[in-house]
Write a protein that holds these residues in place. Structure first.
Motif, mmCIF file in Angstrom:
data_model
loop_
_atom_site.group_PDB
_atom_site.id
_atom_site.type_symbol
_atom_site.label_atom_id
_atom_site.label_comp_id
_atom_site.label_asym_id
_atom_site.label_seq_id
_atom_site.Cartn_x
_atom_site.Cartn_y
_atom_site.Cartn_z
ATOM 1 N N ALA A 95 -5.646 14.734 -62.957
ATOM 2 C CA ALA A 95 -6.489 16.033 -62.738
ATOM 3 C C ALA A 95 -6.699 16.423 -61.185
ATOM 4 O O ALA A 95 -6.394 17.691 -60.835
ATOM 5 N N ALA A 96 -6.962 15.530 -60.490
ATOM 6 C CA ALA A 96 -7.194 15.619 -58.838
ATOM 7 C C ALA A 96 -5.934 15.935 -58.295
ATOM 8 O O ALA A 96 -5.937 16.666 -57.407
ATOM 9 N N ILE A 97 -4.789 15.399 -58.541
ATOM 10 C CA ILE A 97 -3.488 15.780 -57.955
ATOM 11 C C ILE A 97 -3.118 17.058 -58.398
ATOM 12 O O ILE A 97 -2.628 17.876 -57.308
ATOM 13 N N LYS A 98 -3.214 17.537 -59.440
ATOM 14 C CA LYS A 98 -2.953 18.924 -60.005
ATOM 15 C C LYS A 98 -3.680 19.956 -59.120
ATOM 16 O O LYS A 98 -3.342 20.931 -58.555
ATOM 17 N N GLU A 99 -5.113 19.405 -58.882
ATOM 18 C CA GLU A 99 -5.818 20.478 -58.077
ATOM 19 C C GLU A 99 -5.483 20.483 -56.603
ATOM 20 O O GLU A 99 -5.203 21.666 -56.303
ATOM 21 N N LEU A 100 -5.160 19.218 -56.216
ATOM 22 C CA LEU A 100 -4.714 19.408 -54.771
ATOM 23 C C LEU A 100 -3.481 20.148 -54.517
ATOM 24 O O LEU A 100 -3.047 20.893 -53.904
ATOM 25 N N GLN A 101 -2.406 19.964 -55.705
ATOM 26 C CA GLN A 101 -1.195 20.482 -55.423
ATOM 27 C C GLN A 101 -1.148 22.329 -55.569
ATOM 28 O O GLN A 101 -0.879 23.060 -54.771
ATOM 29 N N SER A 102 -2.408 22.525 -56.502
ATOM 30 C CA SER A 102 -2.652 24.146 -56.400
ATOM 31 C C SER A 102 -3.235 24.727 -55.243
ATOM 32 O O SER A 102 -3.312 25.730 -54.962
ATOM 33 N N GLN A 103 -3.621 23.760 -54.282
ATOM 34 C CA GLN A 103 -4.351 24.136 -53.368
ATOM 35 C C GLN A 103 -3.249 24.211 -52.115
ATOM 36 O O GLN A 103 -3.706 24.326 -51.000
ATOM 37 N N GLY A 104 -2.075 23.877 -52.639
ATOM 38 C CA GLY A 104 -0.973 23.937 -51.470
ATOM 39 C C GLY A 104 -0.577 22.575 -50.894
ATOM 40 O O GLY A 104 0.187 22.380 -49.924
ATOM 41 N N TYR A 105 -1.432 21.439 -51.394
ATOM 42 C CA TYR A 105 -0.784 19.982 -50.815
ATOM 43 C C TYR A 105 0.165 19.446 -51.748
ATOM 44 O O TYR A 105 0.266 19.272 -52.952
ATOM 45 N N GLN A 106 1.518 19.337 -50.918
ATOM 46 C CA GLN A 106 2.650 19.124 -51.701
ATOM 47 C C GLN A 106 2.704 17.635 -52.073
ATOM 48 O O GLN A 106 3.931 16.989 -51.814
ATOM 49 N N ILE A 107 1.415 16.954 -52.845
ATOM 50 C CA ILE A 107 1.771 15.570 -53.040
ATOM 51 C C ILE A 107 2.638 15.353 -54.474
ATOM 52 O O ILE A 107 2.701 16.176 -55.147
ATOM 53 N N PRO A 108 3.175 14.168 -54.385
ATOM 54 C CA PRO A 108 3.950 13.938 -55.673
ATOM 55 C C PRO A 108 3.205 13.958 -57.020
ATOM 56 O O PRO A 108 2.068 13.626 -56.715
ATOM 57 N N ASP A 109 3.765 14.402 -58.153
ATOM 58 C CA ASP A 109 3.093 14.152 -59.419
ATOM 59 C C ASP A 109 2.884 12.499 -59.555
ATOM 60 O O ASP A 109 3.568 11.713 -58.972
ATOM 61 N N TYR A 110 1.815 12.362 -60.559
ATOM 62 C CA TYR A 110 1.985 10.857 -60.948
ATOM 63 C C TYR A 110 2.577 10.612 -61.883
ATOM 64 O O TYR A 110 3.035 10.979 -62.924
ATOM 65 N N PRO A 111 3.720 9.308 -61.757
ATOM 66 C CA PRO A 111 4.788 9.103 -62.581
ATOM 67 C C PRO A 111 4.096 8.141 -63.639
ATOM 68 O O PRO A 111 3.889 7.000 -63.374
ATOM 69 N N GLY A 714 -12.953 24.479 -56.225
ATOM 70 C CA GLY A 714 -12.294 23.020 -56.642
ATOM 71 C C GLY A 714 -13.298 21.922 -57.002
ATOM 72 O O GLY A 714 -14.747 22.447 -56.776
ATOM 73 N N TYR A 715 -12.846 21.153 -57.705
ATOM 74 C CA TYR A 715 -13.606 20.059 -58.509
ATOM 75 C C TYR A 715 -13.733 18.865 -57.559
ATOM 76 O O TYR A 715 -14.804 18.230 -57.083
ATOM 77 N N TYR A 716 -12.152 18.319 -57.686
ATOM 78 C CA TYR A 716 -12.281 17.043 -56.756
ATOM 79 C C TYR A 716 -12.146 17.409 -55.206
ATOM 80 O O TYR A 716 -12.391 16.482 -54.287
ATOM 81 N N HIS A 717 -11.685 18.660 -55.101
ATOM 82 C CA HIS A 717 -11.480 18.968 -53.458
ATOM 83 C C HIS A 717 -12.249 20.399 -53.331
ATOM 84 O O HIS A 717 -11.500 21.299 -53.052
ATOM 85 N N PRO A 718 -13.359 20.544 -53.345
ATOM 86 C CA PRO A 718 -14.090 21.851 -53.268
ATOM 87 C C PRO A 718 -13.869 22.469 -51.937
ATOM 88 O O PRO A 718 -13.589 21.906 -50.885
ATOM 89 N N ASP A 719 -13.975 23.695 -51.877
ATOM 90 C CA ASP A 719 -13.832 24.531 -50.790
ATOM 91 C C ASP A 719 -15.034 24.398 -49.871
ATOM 92 O O ASP A 719 -16.369 24.616 -50.438
ATOM 93 N N ARG A 720 -14.905 23.945 -48.655
ATOM 94 C CA ARG A 720 -16.102 23.424 -47.882
ATOM 95 C C ARG A 720 -17.057 24.607 -47.574
ATOM 96 O O ARG A 720 -18.415 24.647 -47.667
ATOM 97 N N ALA A 721 -16.603 25.692 -47.285
ATOM 98 C CA ALA A 721 -17.340 26.819 -46.981
ATOM 99 C C ALA A 721 -18.114 27.525 -47.990
ATOM 100 O O ALA A 721 -19.188 27.695 -48.105
#
Ligand code: NDP
Ligand code: AKG
Ligand code: MG
Length: 740
Positions: A95-111, A714-721
């Motif tokens: 869930a955290a990976i999905k959220e980060l990806q949706s915010q534009g962080y191009q990290i890989p999916d969890y295999p 965001g939940y795992y990576h909320p918007d700071r402002a």
């Protein structure tokens, strides 16, 4: 003036939200005193990002703060405030990976089922952030957890509700009687240092190395134990029948987060045994979909979404059919139909069993009502003490928080002691055979017979931490005058080795006049319960896992929550790690905040930890300003408790933010009232006046902000402002704090 640094960890969920409001206050109060309170992001999202720099743009990258803090923890200048963080299960990680990806962080999916080398490498990198990845790195010392005296007295004056036990209570703890880690454990103390290896020997004699290098020190205690999966599954099946027969709810209590390798699999076996008809009938489909039972029934629901409607409905109907013939399951959220077996991180034994004790042996059923539960805790290393406390309540009734004594804890955890460091020594037997630990001369140190799928676990406890732990126990016993009980069972192989060490190391200390005992966990629990019912305190001195379990259990019984605990880790290197509370990151609180703008997280743990951190600075660096700040903060906390300014639970009353305002007000008043530091006195007289004069207005602004949904971005990576603004809604308070 030299500046002394305090590191305030940036983490997850409710305590992270609280930080947005509390930290600016703390930073303002320490400004100009030579104390710098700096943050370090070790949140789940932060740790994920730190591990994939090459997938990120320059500005998205964050350093490996956890590694840095781990190195700092070894140094004498370490002064770290550690807030509870998420120990992620796989569903949380995804869930955290999905959220980060949706915010534009191009990290890989969890295999989930890596086949190729590239995927395997990605999985290995993600494994670093999975489960209890933070605590074992920072906890380079043993643990001293207790309720501060003021907090304990407050709880006695304002006792929380404990449900009365019915004489008809049929609640019980069920554990295995054979085939568990407890029963199979073998243990040895290393006579000399060596580098061992762990290997599997098949029935045909073929050897497969499971772990190449296992460095071992002289004097360290090494264990090997096995969970026999056939016995485990038989145990689950028996208890399913027993719960059905006796009309009890069925619940399973494991620690899939902290024991991240073994416990998800033990959880998965419960899922596949409970829903056996579904797994039998749809075996091929579920396999094809890559369903992993270790991720819970939730994984079945998630993966069948891709099936054609009719096929999905069929499986869902078959799941429902199980409930007709099986006992009712304990629910995590009965409104949403989330059961105890949905996700592995929802029922974590340290927090879930105390609630069973608090609620008189009951858990929530699907009908939204409380029912007696049959609590399955498979392994006897940990189950027997829960069994004892439940039976104690059935016999003597609920504990009375107004009168009971306390059970503080001294826990062995330094240098990844015991189960904490077992993850890289936990293996699933590929077939029937033997798993053995062999030293560099080729001699077998320990070995275990295994069947296919059995869970082998190796643990280590180094000698220096054990010596330090014994010393800490004696120190606490001397300081408090309370008896100290080592919870060790000579019938358990590891404990027998520990008892020999404890007996030897106690001789290094002056124990004259102290009451120090060694008792197996069930007896230690019995004695401790007897004593708290008489209003007496008893120090529990335990290994790592019992430390974890007892420091939620007794605080929840005594104080209503473990959030109010003082949790100090005197680091072996001379520094200090100050943990806030002894509980978790309260996901429920975030949901409430998002829904209705109300945060009921109680920051008392943060207050106490910060106070202890300032005291540490004052003592180790002879920092006079830190001493004044600590002393006045302590007075402020006492007044905070006296005036009952902790968050309430509902919209319209003060919440976490309001509680921070009161802490600031009382702290400023205490600083204004002291005369040891006239500079601080002058500065804070003005602040106290400003805060006091605006009390009504600030409350109005803080409470006025409640009652509507909050978008945290965001939940795992909320918007700071966005989140910062939501957590600091009082312009009046902000102006005073930011103007300091
Ligand atoms: N030190 C650490 O880093 C720890 C981290 N964790 C992690 O935390 C997460 C959640 O853990 P979980 O076991 O569900 O339990 P939590 O301790 O987060 O929450 C359980 C319940 O405890 C109460 N509670 C906890 N803290 C507070 C507080 N400060 N103020 C008021 N009430 C509080 C609330 O209960 P109620 O509704 O009864 O009021 C809450 O719903 C997991 O990811 C876990 O791994 C867990 C333990 C320690
Ligand atoms: O490290 C973890 O996962 C949880 C630790 C914990 O529950 C505790 O220390 O009380
Ligand atoms: Mg815990």
């Amino acid at each position: 003036m030299t500046t002394q640094k305090i590191i305030w960890t940036d983490i997850d969920e409710a305590p992270a939200l609280a930080t947005y409001s509390l930290l600016p206050i703390i930073q303002a109060f320490t400004k100009g005193t030579g104390i710098a309170v700096e943050t370090s992001d070790i949140s789940l999202a932060g740790r994920i990002l730190a591990n994939f720099p090459e997938h990120l743009t320059e500005s998205q990258r964050i350093p490996d703060n956890l590694a840095q803090l781990g190195a700092l923890a070894l140094k004498p200048e370490a002064n770290i405030i550690k807030l509870p963080n998420i120990s992620a299960s796989i569903p949380q990680l995804i869930a955290a990976i999905k959220e980060l990806q949706s915010q534009g962080y191009q990290i890989p999916d969890y295999p989930e089922q890596p086949t190729e080398e590239v995927e395997k490498a990605i999985q290995t990198r993600y494994a670093k952030v999975l489960g209890s990845a933070v605590n074992p790195v920072l906890r380079e010392g043993n643990s001293d957890r207790r309720a501060p005296l003021s907090v304990k007295n407050f709880a006695k004056k304002h006792p929380h509700k404990m449900s009365p036990w019915s004489p008809e209570s049929k609640a019980r703890v069920a554990h295995m009687t054979t085939g568990d880690f407890f029963g199979s454990e073998t243990s040895t103390t290393l006579a000399k240092a060596t580098t061992a290896r762990i290997e599997f020997v098949g029935a045909d004699g073929a050897v497969k190395v499971l772990k190449e290098k296992l460095p071992l020190q002289a004097g360290e205690v090494l264990d090997a134990s096995v969970m026999n999966v056939r016995s485990l599954r038989a145990f689950y099946a028996e208890q399913i029948d027993a719960a059905k027969r006796d009309g009890l709810l069925l619940s399973l209590h494991l620690k899939a987060t902290m024991m991240k390798i073994s416990d998800p699999v033990m959880f998965g076996h419960a899922v596949s045994v409970f829903y056996q008809p579904v797994f039998e009938k749809h075996n091929a489909t579920l396999r094809e979909l890559g369903v992993n039972t270790a991720n819970g029934l939730g994984d079945v629901y998630a993966k069948i979404q891709t099936l054609p409607e009719a096929r999905r409905a069929e499986i869902e109907a078959d799941i429902q059919a199980v409930y007709a013939t099986h006992p009712a399951l304990a629910m995590v959220d009965s409104d949403k139909g989330i059961t105890n077996l949905h996700v592995p991180n929802d029922i974590i034994v340290d927090a879930s069993m105390p609630v069973v004790v608090r609620d008189a042996g009951k858990m929530w059923g699907a009908d939204g009502k409380l029912h007696d539960t049959l609590a399955m805790i498979p392994d006897r290393c940990y189950a027997t003490m829960y069994k004892t406390v439940i039976e104690d309540c059935q016999k003597h009734g609920a504990f009375d928080p107004a009168t009971i004594g306390s059970v503080p804890n001294v826990g062995l955890m330094a240098q990844k002691a015991e189960e904490y460091g077992s993850h890289d020594k936990t293996f699933f037997a590929p077939a029937a055979g033997t798993i053995r630990i062999v030293d560099e001369s080729g001699a077998t140190l320990l070995s275990q017979k295994v069947e296919e799928g059995d869970i082998f676990r190796g643990c280590q406890a180094k000698d220096a931490p054990i010596q330090d732990w014994v010393k800490l126990a004696v120190t606490r016993a001397r300081l408090t005058g309370a008896p100290a009980i080592f919870w060790l069972d000579k019938a358990r192989a590891h404990d027998a080795q520990m008892i020999a060490k404890v007996e030897a190391y106690l001789k290094n200390h002056d124990t004259k006049g102290l009451d120090i005992r060694i008792l197996p966990p069930d007896e230690a629990m019995k004695v401790s319960c007897e004593r708290i019912r008489k209003g007496l305190d008893t120090i529990s001195v335990t290994g790592n896992v019992l430390r974890d379990y007892l420091t939620d259990l007794f605080p929840i019984i005594e104080l209503g929550t473990s959030a109010k605990m003082l949790s100090i880790v005197p680091l072996l290197g001379g520094g200090g790690l100050f943990e806030t509370g002894a509980g978790g990151s309260a996901p429920k609180h975030v949901q409430q905040f998002q829904k209705e703008g109300y945060l009921r997280w109680d920051s008392l743990g943060e207050f106490s930890a910060f106070c202890a951190s300032l005291e540490h600075l004052a003592n180790t660096f002879k920092n006079a300003k830190a001493a004044v700040l600590a002393e006045t903060l302590d007075q402020a906390i006492a007044k905070f408790l006296d005036n009952d300014k902790s968050p309430a639970r509902k919209v319209g009353q003060i919440d976490n933010r309001g509680s921070h305002f009161y802490l600031a007000l009382y702290w400023a008043q205490a600083l204004a009232a002291q005369a040891r530091d006239t500079e601080l006195q002058a500065r804070f007289s003005k602040v106290a006046q400003q805060l006091g004069a605006n009390e009504a207005k600030i409350n109005e602004e803080l409470i006025g902000a409640q009652g509507k949904p909050v978008d945290m971005g965001g939940y795992y990576h909320p918007d700071r402002a966005k989140t910062g603004a939501a957590m600091r809604p009082s312009a009046t308070l902000n102006a005073i704090i930011d103007g300091m």
